[in-house]
Design a protein around this motif. Structure first.
Motif, PDB file in Angstrom:
ATOM      1  N   THR A   1      73.512  24.765  82.568  1.00  0.00           N
ATOM      2  CA  THR A   1      72.922  24.599  81.250  1.00  0.00           C
ATOM      3  C   THR A   1      73.067  25.911  80.512  1.00  0.00           C
ATOM      4  O   THR A   1      73.143  26.978  81.134  1.00  0.00           O
ATOM      5  CB  THR A   1      71.431  24.231  81.361  1.00  0.00           C
ATOM      6  OG1 THR A   1      70.774  25.240  82.117  1.00  0.00           O
ATOM      7  CG2 THR A   1      71.267  22.875  82.024  1.00  0.00           C
ATOM      8  N   PRO A   2      73.134  25.905  79.188  1.00  0.00           N
ATOM      9  CA  PRO A   2      73.287  27.140  78.454  1.00  0.00           C
ATOM     10  C   PRO A   2      72.151  28.117  78.736  1.00  0.00           C
ATOM     11  O   PRO A   2      70.992  27.740  78.825  1.00  0.00           O
ATOM     12  CB  PRO A   2      73.279  26.678  76.992  1.00  0.00           C
ATOM     13  CG  PRO A   2      73.726  25.261  77.037  1.00  0.00           C
ATOM     14  CD  PRO A   2      73.170  24.720  78.319  1.00  0.00           C
ATOM     15  N   ASP A   3      72.487  29.383  78.836  1.00  0.00           N
ATOM     16  CA  ASP A   3      71.501  30.441  79.049  1.00  0.00           C
ATOM     17  C   ASP A   3      70.614  30.549  77.814  1.00  0.00           C
ATOM     18  O   ASP A   3      71.072  30.545  76.687  1.00  0.00           O
ATOM     19  CB  ASP A   3      72.241  31.767  79.300  1.00  0.00           C
ATOM     20  CG  ASP A   3      71.328  32.856  79.801  1.00  0.00           C
ATOM     21  OD1 ASP A   3      70.359  33.164  79.088  1.00  0.00           O
ATOM     22  OD2 ASP A   3      71.599  33.401  80.873  1.00  0.00           O
ATOM     23  N   ALA A   4      69.321  30.678  78.030  1.00  0.00           N
ATOM     24  CA  ALA A   4      68.383  30.753  76.909  1.00  0.00           C
ATOM     25  C   ALA A   4      68.622  31.994  76.057  1.00  0.00           C
ATOM     26  O   ALA A   4      68.284  32.027  74.875  1.00  0.00           O
ATOM     27  CB  ALA A   4      66.947  30.752  77.435  1.00  0.00           C
ATOM     28  N   THR A   5      69.195  33.049  76.634  1.00  0.00           N
ATOM     29  CA  THR A   5      69.479  34.275  75.897  1.00  0.00           C
ATOM     30  C   THR A   5      70.776  34.184  75.112  1.00  0.00           C
ATOM     31  O   THR A   5      71.093  35.087  74.339  1.00  0.00           O
ATOM     32  CB  THR A   5      69.569  35.467  76.858  1.00  0.00           C
ATOM     33  OG1 THR A   5      70.703  35.283  77.719  1.00  0.00           O
ATOM     34  CG2 THR A   5      68.321  35.589  77.701  1.00  0.00           C
ATOM     35  N   GLY A   6      71.534  33.117  75.324  1.00  0.00           N
ATOM     36  CA  GLY A   6      72.824  32.974  74.661  1.00  0.00           C
ATOM     37  C   GLY A   6      73.967  33.612  75.416  1.00  0.00           C
ATOM     38  O   GLY A   6      75.110  33.573  74.963  1.00  0.00           O
ATOM     39  N   GLU A   7      73.704  34.243  76.558  1.00  0.00           N
ATOM     40  CA  GLU A   7      74.768  34.884  77.323  1.00  0.00           C
ATOM     41  C   GLU A   7      75.767  33.844  77.806  1.00  0.00           C
ATOM     42  O   GLU A   7      75.413  32.706  78.114  1.00  0.00           O
ATOM     43  CB  GLU A   7      74.181  35.651  78.506  1.00  0.00           C
ATOM     44  CG  GLU A   7      73.291  36.816  78.095  1.00  0.00           C
ATOM     45  CD  GLU A   7      72.695  37.546  79.287  1.00  0.00           C
ATOM     46  OE1 GLU A   7      73.105  37.244  80.429  1.00  0.00           O
ATOM     47  OE2 GLU A   7      71.822  38.399  79.080  1.00  0.00           O
TER      48      GLU A   7
ATOM     49  N   SER B   1      77.085  25.332  72.830  1.00  0.00           N
ATOM     50  CA  SER B   1      75.674  25.565  73.133  1.00  0.00           C
ATOM     51  C   SER B   1      74.806  25.577  71.874  1.00  0.00           C
ATOM     52  O   SER B   1      73.585  25.756  71.972  1.00  0.00           O
ATOM     53  CB  SER B   1      75.507  26.888  73.883  1.00  0.00           C
ATOM     54  OG  SER B   1      75.907  27.991  73.085  1.00  0.00           O
ATOM     55  N   GLY B   2      75.415  25.397  70.710  1.00  0.00           N
ATOM     56  CA  GLY B   2      74.661  25.262  69.476  1.00  0.00           C
ATOM     57  C   GLY B   2      74.250  26.557  68.805  1.00  0.00           C
ATOM     58  O   GLY B   2      73.469  26.546  67.849  1.00  0.00           O
ATOM     59  N   GLN B   3      74.775  27.697  69.236  1.00  0.00           N
ATOM     60  CA  GLN B   3      74.408  28.976  68.618  1.00  0.00           C
ATOM     61  C   GLN B   3      75.072  29.172  67.255  1.00  0.00           C
ATOM     62  O   GLN B   3      74.551  29.896  66.399  1.00  0.00           O
ATOM     63  CB  GLN B   3      74.812  30.138  69.533  1.00  0.00           C
ATOM     64  CG  GLN B   3      74.147  30.132  70.887  1.00  0.00           C
ATOM     65  CD  GLN B   3      74.728  31.214  71.779  1.00  0.00           C
ATOM     66  OE1 GLN B   3      74.721  32.390  71.436  1.00  0.00           O
ATOM     67  NE2 GLN B   3      75.250  30.814  72.929  1.00  0.00           N
ATOM     68  N   VAL B   4      76.243  28.555  67.060  1.00  0.00           N
ATOM     69  CA  VAL B   4      77.029  28.712  65.836  1.00  0.00           C
ATOM     70  C   VAL B   4      77.572  27.346  65.437  1.00  0.00           C
ATOM     71  O   VAL B   4      78.004  26.571  66.299  1.00  0.00           O
ATOM     72  CB  VAL B   4      78.200  29.699  66.055  1.00  0.00           C
ATOM     73  CG1 VAL B   4      79.123  29.733  64.851  1.00  0.00           C
ATOM     74  CG2 VAL B   4      77.678  31.100  66.355  1.00  0.00           C
ATOM     75  N   SER B   5      77.573  27.062  64.129  1.00  0.00           N
ATOM     76  CA  SER B   5      78.163  25.812  63.649  1.00  0.00           C
ATOM     77  C   SER B   5      79.666  25.984  63.486  1.00  0.00           C
ATOM     78  O   SER B   5      80.185  27.114  63.451  1.00  0.00           O
ATOM     79  CB  SER B   5      77.547  25.417  62.307  1.00  0.00           C
ATOM     80  OG  SER B   5      77.988  26.299  61.283  1.00  0.00           O
ATOM     81  N   VAL B   6      80.377  24.875  63.351  1.00  0.00           N
ATOM     82  CA  VAL B   6      81.825  24.930  63.159  1.00  0.00           C
ATOM     83  C   VAL B   6      82.165  25.654  61.854  1.00  0.00           C
ATOM     84  O   VAL B   6      83.104  26.465  61.808  1.00  0.00           O
ATOM     85  CB  VAL B   6      82.429  23.509  63.172  1.00  0.00           C
ATOM     86  CG1 VAL B   6      83.904  23.545  62.792  1.00  0.00           C
ATOM     87  CG2 VAL B   6      82.252  22.874  64.549  1.00  0.00           C
ATOM     88  N   MET B   7      81.421  25.406  60.796  1.00  0.00           N
ATOM     89  CA  MET B   7      81.688  26.061  59.513  1.00  0.00           C
ATOM     90  C   MET B   7      81.457  27.564  59.597  1.00  0.00           C
ATOM     91  O   MET B   7      82.222  28.359  59.029  1.00  0.00           O
ATOM     92  CB  MET B   7      80.824  25.448  58.413  1.00  0.00           C
ATOM     93  CG  MET B   7      81.208  24.028  58.037  1.00  0.00           C
ATOM     94  SD  MET B   7      82.968  23.875  57.568  1.00  0.00           S
ATOM     95  CE  MET B   7      83.038  24.962  56.142  1.00  0.00           C
ATOM     96  N   GLN B   8      80.415  27.973  60.311  1.00  0.00           N
ATOM     97  CA  GLN B   8      80.179  29.407  60.498  1.00  0.00           C
ATOM     98  C   GLN B   8      81.318  30.039  61.301  1.00  0.00           C
ATOM     99  O   GLN B   8      81.759  31.154  60.998  1.00  0.00           O
ATOM    100  CB  GLN B   8      78.844  29.627  61.212  1.00  0.00           C
ATOM    101  CG  GLN B   8      77.627  29.334  60.358  1.00  0.00           C
ATOM    102  CD  GLN B   8      76.343  29.368  61.162  1.00  0.00           C
ATOM    103  OE1 GLN B   8      76.277  28.893  62.305  1.00  0.00           O
ATOM    104  NE2 GLN B   8      75.283  29.923  60.576  1.00  0.00           N
ATOM    105  N   ALA B   9      81.794  29.325  62.303  1.00  0.00           N
ATOM    106  CA  ALA B   9      82.910  29.833  63.109  1.00  0.00           C
ATOM    107  C   ALA B   9      84.175  29.952  62.268  1.00  0.00           C
ATOM    108  O   ALA B   9      84.935  30.928  62.398  1.00  0.00           O
ATOM    109  CB  ALA B   9      83.141  28.914  64.302  1.00  0.00           C
ATOM    110  N   LEU B  10      84.432  28.987  61.397  1.00  0.00           N
ATOM    111  CA  LEU B  10      85.603  29.043  60.520  1.00  0.00           C
ATOM    112  C   LEU B  10      85.532  30.253  59.588  1.00  0.00           C
ATOM    113  O   LEU B  10      86.530  30.942  59.367  1.00  0.00           O
ATOM    114  CB  LEU B  10      85.714  27.759  59.709  1.00  0.00           C
ATOM    115  CG  LEU B  10      86.338  26.554  60.412  1.00  0.00           C
ATOM    116  CD1 LEU B  10      86.170  25.301  59.569  1.00  0.00           C
ATOM    117  CD2 LEU B  10      87.816  26.801  60.716  1.00  0.00           C
TER     118      LEU B  10
END
Length: 321
Positions: A7-13, A114-123
């Motif tokens: 599962t994704p790390d809660a810290t985002g690592e 993991s939901g930290q960044v949206s596709v538009m933000q990544a673009l």
């Protein structure tokens, strides 16, 4: 969506990042997802993109028998550009692979699945990195600028290659070793055959190290139908790694001889130590290879920074003899 074993790390690592890396430890919290998209927490990819640039620059200088102050900028610009373009390429890869990454245990913790960044933000982040890299490219000569623009083709195609070929590592090699062509041309103003042979040596090297790397995902890739040389070769992987080793070393040696032609015999001999040292390191990796041992596979993959560094002092020394 997460992989079957994670599962994704809660810290985002991110799972396969170096533990205690500078991004997780020191970067501002708001910037961490973007730096993770760029793999700033895993610098090995930047090194693997950069080292062929430095090979090409040094051999071009050896071929011409001269060095200028602009070469120092080419050396530095390649370093900055490699960081930026590796980041842009990884961001593009994560955008295109966001559904696949969520199904693979090693990659489910990446920022997009993991939901930290949206596709538009990544673009938006991708475009920002590419624009800064383009500004650096504009400081080189026109032939190098054209080569830099052409390099976008393999970068864009690579993330899709594993969907239609068992050899996606070839497309990675085409993209990751382009710097050998670009840096040679940035110095000399023209693309010559030793640079092309050096480029082919780099592709063989990429087939070696990325087949090692892909072994970590072989089981997950089989479940979701993703192709790779690791899956294609299976138990024959050590034999294929040996072939890639021989090809990389032989082609690099040919490129060195072609670059040093017209120079002294001593310069040729000194430069040829580079491919020998490079090959020695790849042979050491092959002796350590265990396709069932993921920590060893990752350690060997990361050790290719050292393998790629080994030719550099000999290429540089050949300039002075």
């Amino acid at each position: 969506m997460t992989g079957p074993n994670q599962t994704p790390d809660a810290t985002g690592e991110v799972a396969d990042a170096v533990k205690g890396n500078w991004v997780d430890r020191s970067a501002p919290a708001w910037s961490r997802p973007y730096l993770r998209l760029s793999r700033a927490d895993r610098p090995i990819g930047t090194w693997l993109l950069l080292l062929p640039c430095w090979w090409g620059l040094l051999l071009s200088m050896l071929h011409d028998g001269r060095a200028t102050w602009h070469d120092l900028w080419i050396f530095t610009g390649c370093g900055i550009g490699a960081f930026l373009m590796r980041g842009a390429g990884c961001t593009w890869n994560d955008i295109t692979d966001r559904h696949i990454d969520g199904s693979v245990s090693r990659t489910a913790s990446r920022p997009i699945p993991s939901g930290q960044v949206s596709v538009m933000q990544a673009l938006a982040w991708l475009v920002a990195q590419a624009l800064v890299a383009f500004c650096i490219l504009l400081t080189f000569n026109m032939a190098a600028i054209i080569l830099g623009i052409i390099s976008l083709a393999p970068v864009c195609i690579y993330p899709f290659a594993k969907r239609f070929t068992w050899w996606p590592q070839i497309f990675l090699g085409l993209a990751f070793n382009w710097g050998a062509l670009l840096a040679w041309t940035a110095h000399s103003g023209r693309l010559e055959w030793p640079a092309v042979v050096l480029y082919l040596a780099g592709i063989a090297w990429t087939l070696f190290y990325d087949t090692v790397y892909a072994q970590q995902d072989a089981e997950d890739d089989a479940l979701i139908g993703v192709k790779s040389t690791a899956r294609l070769f299976a138990e024959r992987t050590p034999t294929w790694l040996q072939r890639f080793l021989i090809g990389a070393v032989s082609l690099m040696a040919i490129a060195v001889i072609g670059a040093a032609v017209g120079g002294s015999a001593l310069a040729v001999l000194v430069a040829l130590i580079g491919p020998w040292a490079f090959g020695w390191h790849l042979f050491w990796q092959l002796r350590q290879f265990d396709m069932q041992d993921d920590p060893t596979l990752l350690r060997l993959f990361r050790s290719n920074r050292d393998a790629g560094m080994l030719p550099l002092p000999f290429f540089a020394a050949a300039l002075f003899v």
